[in-house]
Motif scaffolding. Structure first.
Motif, PDB file in Angstrom:
ATOM      1  N   VAL A   1       0.836  -1.192  -0.122  1.00 12.50           N
ATOM      2  CA  VAL A   1      -0.033  -0.160   0.016  1.00 12.50           C
ATOM      3  C   VAL A   1       0.779   1.495  -0.080  1.00 12.50           C
ATOM      4  CG1 VAL A   1      -1.555   1.444   1.510  1.00 12.50           C
ATOM      5  CG2 VAL A   1      -2.039  -1.305   1.082  1.00 12.50           C
TER       6      VAL A   1
ATOM      7  N   ARG B   1       3.863   3.355  -3.669  1.00 12.55           N
ATOM      8  CA  ARG B   1       3.815   4.545  -4.305  1.00 12.55           C
ATOM      9  C   ARG B   1       4.538   5.717  -3.715  1.00 12.55           C
ATOM     10  NH1 ARG B   1       1.888   4.424  -9.161  1.00 12.55           N
ATOM     11  NH2 ARG B   1       0.380   2.561  -9.628  1.00 12.55           N
ATOM     12  N   ARG B   2       4.022   5.856  -2.373  1.00 14.61           N
ATOM     13  CA  ARG B   2       4.392   7.069  -1.384  1.00 14.61           C
ATOM     14  C   ARG B   2       5.843   7.012  -1.293  1.00 14.61           C
ATOM     15  NH1 ARG B   2      -0.666   8.097   1.337  1.00 14.61           N
ATOM     16  NH2 ARG B   2      -1.837   7.063   0.137  1.00 14.61           N
TER      17      ARG B   2
ATOM     18  N   ASP C   1       7.894   5.601  -3.189  1.00  9.41           N
ATOM     19  CA  ASP C   1       8.760   5.878  -4.453  1.00  9.41           C
ATOM     20  C   ASP C   1       9.017   7.479  -4.508  1.00  9.41           C
ATOM     21  OD1 ASP C   1       8.548   3.460  -5.324  1.00  9.41           O
ATOM     22  OD2 ASP C   1       6.973   3.661  -6.861  1.00  9.41           O
TER      23      ASP C   1
ATOM     24  N   HIS D   1       8.797   0.713  -5.494  1.00 11.37           N
ATOM     25  CA  HIS D   1       8.622  -0.235  -4.221  1.00 11.37           C
ATOM     26  C   HIS D   1       7.350  -1.371  -3.970  1.00 11.37           C
ATOM     27  CE1 HIS D   1      11.609   2.737  -3.071  1.00 11.37           C
ATOM     28  NE2 HIS D   1      12.002   1.690  -2.275  1.00 11.37           N
ATOM     29  N   ARG D   2       6.324  -1.026  -4.844  1.00 12.02           N
ATOM     30  CA  ARG D   2       5.240  -1.917  -4.632  1.00 12.02           C
ATOM     31  C   ARG D   2       5.660  -3.175  -5.363  1.00 12.02           C
ATOM     32  NH1 ARG D   2      -0.896  -0.501  -6.286  1.00 12.02           N
ATOM     33  NH2 ARG D   2      -0.518   0.869  -4.673  1.00 12.02           N
TER      34      ARG D   2
END
Lengths: 333, 223
Positions: free
Chosen positions: A209, A212-213, A215, A275-276
């Motif tokens: 979850v 993206r943050r 990243d 990162h996901r």
């Protein structure tokens, strides 16, 4: 992106293969058909005990430990914006081990939930501390992270030694403590394994979850903020997830080094840096790597079992040195 | 719009306050009458995009991934990019001519190419305001001009307000409007011809500068 999907597919196939290898190979040789029979609940009672009570929990635990350490490594590398972070070198594992040894020292009768909880709290405290230390002066560098990790690790191990001396109970449970310090996969009960699995699932979900943050975070806190990411919440989320994963891993297997460092690092050129994707690939690869490493550790001095942490330390430390030299060169350049 | 001033005048501080990264100690940064301090990070990112001065990573992110980061605020927790997200990224990539570089890594690009990637990331945010912090700092003269021309053209085409902190006064003369800061205060604000008039430049930036007119443009030279 284009190479990520096939790579993850290959890793997803490799994991069950590794698990099967981990069950098949051991001090007592077993035939695949007998193992299959035992897994389905039938067959020879001795084989049943070996497969269901010894090897299956062991390989599942090794998979959980390797997977969670690798995901925690990916998270911490993103948080510290450098590829030389993982639970082990940042002192997060040492904090978790201190927590686990601490509750073993305090109580002779330990419920399956207490050790993981204490390990989680220890991991959380040390990750928060290392984050604060690394940010002194407003900028995190590879060396401050490593220095903060070293300080934390030596402080935690001094406290562990102190506990060993001070507690009369602990000497009675020396085996459990040694398992934690040397990084040996040891499953004491099914409930322990189940709790770890739930915690790890939660930690990995959080990592996906937050992907993206993280990243955005990699390009600096201010850039993340202007992209619409709340830096504080993201930091807390990442540290929390890394602490959950590290706590679960340390509760199951103690201090297993370098898996968290090497796995995400080796995967990045193949699956990319987002990162996901990296978290998913890291879990699968980390799980396979540790199942196979544990298989190796069990086989080298069979029937005696070498703690897997010794093996990962022997293989991982030189790899880490190579990375450190490269990172320093890049910083100077 | 160009924001100029001597070192320490407060250009970057003002930019950071406008971006909501710091809070003004007095007064407020407002956008259409709304105090930006009341907006969430995601809501602000949808209105104001920033091209930071420093933008680098040790990780192998590709150009495509970085431009897509511009959509971060608009994606939910699990949300996959919508058609609109894909279109915004495609448009930004197209406008900055990044199509041939999409799968390249940031560290494999030249300074000028990197700058285009970061601008494209900010454009993908589809904000109303674009703030640039010394966008020409590490570029050669050709790329300095190229970057500013591109941004100015986009500002007109997209109807976006562009505010750039610039060190080079001669580049500032390319803007429609120039704001001159000195010791934290706005001392001039207007078209380049008036805001960068000889009297203002000498007062703010000190003596020892030659100010001349060259084919209708103000030219400021050291010495």
């Amino acid at each position: 992106m284009t190479r990520a999907a096939p790579a993850i597919a290959i890793l997803a196939v490799a994991l069950p293969v590794s698990l099967a290898a981990g069950i098949l190979v051991g001090a007592v040789p077993l035939a695949p058909t007998d193992v299959l029979g035992a897994l389905l609940g039938g067959g020879d009672p001795v084989t049943g005990v070996i497969v269901r009570d010894l090897r299956l929990p062991r390989v599942l635990a090794a998979a959980l430990v390797g997977g969670s350490l690798a995901v925690a490594g990916a998270l911490l590398q993103g948080l510290f914006r450098n590829p030389l972070a993982d639970p082990y070198v940042t002192g997060t594992s040492a904090g978790a081990a201190l927590g686990a040894v601490g509750v073993i020292a305090l109580g002779s009768d330990i419920a399956a939930t207490v050790v993981p909880l204490a390990a989680f709290i220890g991991a959380l405290a040390s990750a928060l501390l290392v984050w604060q230390l690394a940010r002194l002066g407003g900028r995190t560098t590879v060396l401050t992270v490593l220095l903060a990790g070293i300080i934390l690790t030596s402080f935690a191990s001094a406290l562990v030694t102190l506990l060993l001396f001070a507690s009369d109970r602990l000497s009675l449970r020396l085996r459990a403590v040694l398992d934690i310090l040397s990084g040996g996969v040891a499953v004491r009960s099914t409930s322990e394994l189940l709790i770890a699995a739930i915690v790890v699932a939660f930690g990995v979900a959080l990592a996906i979850v937050l992907g993206r943050r993280i990243d955005a975070f990699v390009f600096g806190e201010e850039t993340a903020a202007t992209l619409g990411v709340d830096p504080e919440r993201t930091t807390i989320g990442v540290i929390g997830a890394a602490a959950l994963l590290t706590g679960a891993a340390v509760a199951l297997a103690g201090l297993v080094g370098f898996v968290g460092l090497v796995v995400p690092h080796a995967l990045r050129p193949i699956v990319g840096a987002t990162h996901r994707t990296l978290s998913i690939a890291s879990f699968l690869a980390g799980a396979s790597v540790l199942v196979l490493a544990d298989l190796g550790a069990r086989s080298i001095f069979a029937p005696a079992e070498l703690p897997v942490g010794v093996l990962t330390g022997l293989l991982g430390a030189p790899f880490f040195l190579v990375l450190l030299v490269r990172a320093r060169r890049r910083e100077v350049a | 719009m160009a924001l100029v001033g001597p070192n320490g005048a407060g250009k970057s501080t003002l930019l950071r306050a406008l971006a909501g990264l710091i809070r003004p100690t007095a007064g407020a940064a407002t956008l259409d009458g709304i105090d930006i301090a009341t907006l969430s990070r995601a809501a602000l990112a949808a209105r104001v995009a920033v091209v930071p001065q420093a933008f680098d990573t040790l990780f192998p992110f590709t150009v495509r991934e970085i431009v897509t980061l511009g959509r971060t605020a608009r994606l939910g927790l699990f949300a996959r990019p919508t058609a609109r997200d894909v279109a915004a990224v495609a448009r930004a990539i197209d406008e900055q001519d990044l199509a041939p570089l999409l799968d390249r890594r940031l560290d494999a690009l030249s300074g000028g190419e990197r700058q285009r990637v970061v601008v494209a990331m900010a454009l993908a945010q589809e904000s109303d305001v674009l703030l640039l912090d010394e966008p020409t700092a590490h570029l050669d003269p050709q790329h300095q001009l190229g970057t500013l021309r591109r941004v100015a053209a986009l500002a007109r085409a997209r109807g976006v307000v562009v505010l750039a902190v610039l060190h080079d006064l001669n580049l500032a003369t390319l803007a429609d409007r120039v704001v001159v800061l000195d010791a934290g205060r706005v001392v001039a604000d207007g078209p380049p011809a008036t805001a960068l008039a000889a009297a203002v430049v000498t007062r703010v930036f000190g003596p020892g500068l030659t100010i001349a007119q060259l084919s209708g443009r103000t030219v400021i030279l050291p010495g």
